[in-house]
Scaffold this active site. Sequence first.
Site, PDB file in Angstrom:
ATOM      1  N   GLU A  24     -11.121  -0.337   0.268  1.00  0.00           N
ATOM      2  CA  GLU A  24      -9.784  -0.909  -0.505  1.00  0.00           C
ATOM      3  C   GLU A  24     -10.090  -1.497  -1.037  1.00  0.00           C
ATOM      4  OE1 GLU A  24      -7.431   3.661   1.862  1.00  0.00           O
ATOM      5  OE2 GLU A  24      -7.336   1.150   2.145  1.00  0.00           O
ATOM      6  N   HIS A  70      -6.189  -2.659   7.421  1.00  0.00           N
ATOM      7  CA  HIS A  70      -5.535  -1.485   6.676  1.00  0.00           C
ATOM      8  C   HIS A  70      -4.548  -3.227   6.730  1.00  0.00           C
ATOM      9  CE1 HIS A  70      -3.175  -0.324   3.518  1.00  0.00           C
ATOM     10  NE2 HIS A  70      -4.013   0.605   3.536  1.00  0.00           N
TER      11      HIS A  70
END
Length: 269
Positions: free
Chosen positions: A169, A97
């Site tokens: 993302e 992430h």
Amino acid sequence: MRRLVAGTGWKMNNGIADSIRYAEELKARMRPIDASAIDVCVLPPFTSLSAAAQAFADSPVAVGGQNMHWEDDGSWTGEISAPMLLEAGCRYVELAHSERLLRFGETYAQVRRKVDKAMSAGLTPILCLGETAREKAEGRADQVLAEQTLTSLGGQPDDRVPGIILAYEPRWAIGAAEAAPPGYVEERHRALRAILREHHGREAAERTRIIYGGSVTPENGRPILDIEDVDGLFVGRAAWKPEGFARIIELVADAARRKALDVARTDGG
Ligand code: 13P
């Protein structure tokens, strides 16, 4: 046809009591058909994993960790291993992430070891990929995605790649006011699938799920889901309350139905 995914990373939210409350409310709001047609996962903080896994045990919602170490055990203060995640009831683990990379200095070289460990332990990695605002402005988004993908997946046999979920993302769209425009998402997802095809073959590329994350809401999710190469949504803020995630799950389940109809029509004609 690829099975669509609805996932939420809770980040540093929801302790044990809140996780249990969230689970009970989400289960009460979810239509049974929604969850059987798609894969649904929540990624609570480490201390809430066991409680969340137990609370969701009688439902189709699976639980995953937000990070893990590549070793099983040892002198790694503050870290959590794949066997620990499994013991806590996890099926998934989120890796790379952008908040881990930007704020805690993780690298894709480390992520590669984590992907490998997760796969051999039997956890499904959700591998995050995405360019920064600057890389986007320089027109290097697809090059960055290729570098991140090849570094993370290097050495994985082609037939293992579909066991990994890629999460596109864009870093500039995480925690932002708006999601990336659907046209832009379409180009990047197509580029990612082409990268998979080139390095792991057509079959692996066609079977691997590529989901989108970054400021997704129940309002903006539908046009993103309608993109052929988008196989689900990965949501932060808009799914931190069960009512929000229930709406996201419904959107993804509706998209799964539309995509199945499209496939049936194409096959029939
Ligand atoms: P937001 O949906 O809050 O932008 O967060 C996205 C994210 O980080 C998913 O991993």
